[in-house]
Each structure stands twice: as C-alpha cells, then as structure tokens.
Write a protein that holds these residues in place. Structure first.
Motif, short mmCIF file in Angstrom:
data_model
loop_
_atom_site.label_atom_id
_atom_site.label_comp_id
_atom_site.label_asym_id
_atom_site.label_seq_id
_atom_site.Cartn_x
_atom_site.Cartn_y
_atom_site.Cartn_z
N TYR A 1 74.47 23.60 87.27
CA TYR A 1 75.35 22.42 88.05
C TYR A 1 74.68 22.42 89.29
N ALA A 2 73.92 23.19 90.10
CA ALA A 2 73.18 23.28 91.49
C ALA A 2 72.16 22.23 91.34
N GLU A 3 71.64 22.19 90.08
CA GLU A 3 70.41 21.19 89.74
C GLU A 3 70.94 20.02 89.92
N ILE A 4 72.14 19.63 89.08
CA ILE A 4 72.62 18.35 89.21
C ILE A 4 73.11 17.87 90.57
N LEU A 5 73.79 18.67 91.14
CA LEU A 5 73.94 18.32 92.63
C LEU A 5 72.94 18.00 93.58
N VAL A 6 71.66 18.86 93.37
CA VAL A 6 70.40 18.62 94.30
C VAL A 6 69.75 17.35 93.68
N GLY A 7 70.10 16.98 92.45
CA GLY A 7 69.20 15.96 92.00
C GLY A 7 69.94 14.62 92.43
N TYR A 8 71.07 14.76 92.62
CA TYR A 8 71.78 13.36 93.31
C TYR A 8 71.48 13.32 94.58
N GLY A 9 71.32 14.45 94.98
CA GLY A 9 70.78 14.66 96.73
C GLY A 9 69.69 14.10 96.61
N VAL A 10 68.61 13.98 95.81
CA VAL A 10 67.48 13.22 95.73
C VAL A 10 67.61 11.76 95.85
N LEU A 11 68.55 11.31 94.98
CA LEU A 11 68.93 9.64 94.96
C LEU A 11 69.48 9.38 96.08
N ALA A 12 70.27 10.32 96.65
CA ALA A 12 71.09 10.02 98.13
C ALA A 12 70.04 9.62 99.17
N ALA A 13 69.01 10.56 99.26
CA ALA A 13 67.85 10.41 100.06
C ALA A 13 67.23 8.98 100.04
N ALA A 14 67.06 8.62 99.03
CA ALA A 14 66.20 7.37 98.59
C ALA A 14 67.23 6.41 98.99
N CYS A 15 68.45 6.33 99.18
CA CYS A 15 69.62 5.45 99.30
C CYS A 15 69.59 5.30 100.89
N LEU B 1 75.96 5.03 97.81
CA LEU B 1 76.41 6.53 97.80
C LEU B 1 77.77 6.62 97.07
N LEU B 2 78.66 5.58 97.33
CA LEU B 2 79.74 5.85 96.59
C LEU B 2 79.44 6.02 94.57
N VAL B 3 78.49 5.08 94.60
CA VAL B 3 78.31 4.94 93.13
C VAL B 3 77.72 6.60 92.86
N LEU B 4 76.72 7.03 93.77
CA LEU B 4 76.19 8.33 93.46
C LEU B 4 77.42 9.47 93.25
N VAL B 5 78.35 9.29 94.11
CA VAL B 5 79.50 10.23 93.91
C VAL B 5 80.27 10.20 92.80
N LEU B 6 80.23 9.04 92.41
CA LEU B 6 81.10 8.83 90.97
C LEU B 6 80.12 9.35 89.76
#
Length: 307
Positions: free
Chosen positions: A84-98, A111-116
């Motif tokens: 679960y932590a990997e999933i959250l950090v993985g989306y953090g990587v995409l958020a950093a790119a955004c 960012l809203l799409v990533l949260v969803l």
C-alpha cells in the motif's frame, strides 16, 4: 521500411516463443536480460531526456523511487502494508511530474485525477500491480513513437509499433491464438500478471501476453535502441553500461538460483528505478514540460538504413 520489417520479424519470433513456452520465456528472459535492460534503459532515458531529468526534479524523483525500493524490500517482511505504501509513493512520483510539467487549471485537474486513481488503486491493490506489470511492457511504445520523429517517413514504423504493442496482445487475450497453446499453465508467476480469480485459460493468455511483451521489451532496450539511438550520459558511454548490466545480472543470478521468488522480489526492488522513472518522463514530455535532447550520437548511416 527495413526497420519496420525488423520489428515484424522480432514480434513473430517473440509470439511463437511466448505461445510455445510462456513460463520458460518469462522466467528465463528475466534472469538473462532483466538487469542488463535496466541499465541500458536508464542510460537511454538519462541521455535522451537529460534536459528534463535535472536539478531539484531529478532529486525528488530519485528520493521517491528510493522510497519505493525500500517499500518493495519491506514487503518481503511485512507484506500488504508495504505494498500500500508503494502505491502511495508511486502516485507521488506522478504528482511530482505534474507539478513539474503543468500549471494552473491543468495542474489542479491532473492532481485530482491522480487522487481518484490512487483511491481506486488502494481499493483494488491486486489489480493495481497486475496493471503496473503490463503497463511497464507497453511504455516502449512512447519511446519508439518519439524516436521515429528522426525518420523521413515515421508513419509505417509508428503503426508497426502499435500493432505489436496493442493489437497482438488484444488478439491473444481475445482467444485468437488459443489453437497454438501447448497446454494451460498453473504457476505462482501467473498470479502476479493475471487478474485475481482468473480461470486457467485466461491466466495462460495473460502469461502469453506478458511473455511476448517482455521479450519485445528486451529487444527494444537491449538491441534496437542501443544500436539506433545510442544517446547516453558520459558516465555510461561505451562498454561501461554493458559491463555494469552484465555484472548486476551475475549478482542477481545467485538469489534466483537459490529461490526464484526471493530473487524476483530483489530484482523487482532494483528494477524500481527504471520502471518508475519511465512514467514521470512520459507524463512530463507529453505535457510539454520538456523537449528531449537530440544528440547526434547515432551515425547518419544507421538512421538512413532504418528508413
């Protein structure tokens, strides 16, 4: 045209191998080419997109991906919480790119799409990792599409890539090649690349798709791009990348030989750097955050031969 025919021949051979022995192709390919293709892919991405992977953005990405490596190692001990932590950090990587590539309303929407998407991934974590495994093998389509911009007539090459990356796997999953299967496969490997609860037939189809795309993935990174697009940072020029990749492969062969599951988990942790750096590069480049650097390291003869 010649280069398109090269991919047609490679795809035909890879599909034949995947249909005949999908488990052996998946396991053998990973052990033989997994570490080497990691190094060669990182070399290409670092060279081709050097204007993007710099400064604070690069530091943030490396920090986040290192956290993913630690999550994957921790998963060997604690299991689900680390995943679960990997999933959250993985989306953090995409958020950093955004944050790096987008501004204003586009950034808020991204960012809203990533949260969803993160909410869905956390709710269906098993599906998340199945999708991630196959998506990694699809990503070369972006890099090959971008590379084709240096050809005089990129159309035939680009649509050849679409055919093997998307059309052929869809046909396999639809059952078009069931007549060529040499039996159904039951293995823990299938569970990691097929949707939970899949029948033996569906699981085998997913394994064939994975074996096929993985083989073509290695063809792209180990043969094609090093030959026709040898962009590389200075520290990985020449034989250095190959020696590093082969050395890492030799080291990883030890845990693979002792226990395949443990070896695959250790490889997966090491592979996080190339697997997770693909996505922010893709997202930022598509969003217009940076243009790739065109390095004139490929000879004119190579590119001309590819047309």
């Amino acid at each position: 045209m010649k280069i398109s025919l090269l991919f047609v021949a490679a795809a035909a051979a890879a599909l034949g191998l995947a249909l005949g022995a999908p488990l052996a192709v998946t396991v053998g390919g990973l052990i033989a080419f997994g570490a080497l293709h990691n190094v060669l892919e990182l070399r290409y991405v670092a060279g081709r997109f050097s204007s993007l992977l710099t400064g604070r953005f690069l530091a943030v990405l490396l920090g986040l991906v290192t956290a993913i490596v630690l999550c994957r190692l921790a998963a060997l001990v604690v299991g689900a919480p680390a995943r679960y932590a990997e999933i959250l950090v993985g989306y953090g990587v995409l958020a950093a790119a955004c944050v790096h590539a987008l501004r204003g309303a586009r950034l808020v929407l991204g960012l809203l799409v990533l949260v969803l998407a993160a909410s869905v991934s956390l709710a269906f974590s098993q599906y998340h990792f199945v999708v991630l495994a196959h998506l990694h093998n699809v990503v070369p389509l972006f890099f090959l599409w971008e590379w084709a911009g240096r050809l005089r007539r990129p159309g035939p090459f680009r649509w050849t890539q679409v055919a093997w990356v998307l059309v052929l796997p869809a046909l396999v999953l639809a059952g078009a090649f069931d007549f060529a299967l040499r039996g159904l496969v039951s293995s823990p490997v299938v569970a990691s690349i097929a949707p939970p609860g899949s029948s033996a037939l569906v699981g085998t189809r997913f394994l064939v798709v994975f074996a096929f795309l993985q083989t073509m993935h290695y063809f792209v990174w180990v043969f094609f791009l090093p030959r026709y697009a040898p962009e590389a940072p200075r520290f990985l020029l020449g034989r250095r990348a190959w020696l590093l990749g082969l050395g890492l492969a030799a080291l990883l062969a030890i845990p693979f030989a002792i226990d395949y599951a443990t070896g695959r988990a250790l490889y997966g942790a090491f592979a996080s750097y190339h697997a997770y750096l693909e996505f922010p590069v893709l997202l930022a480049a598509v969003a217009g955050g940076s243009q790739p650097v065109s390095r004139k390291t490929a000879s004119g003869r190579q590119v001309a031969a590819a047309v």
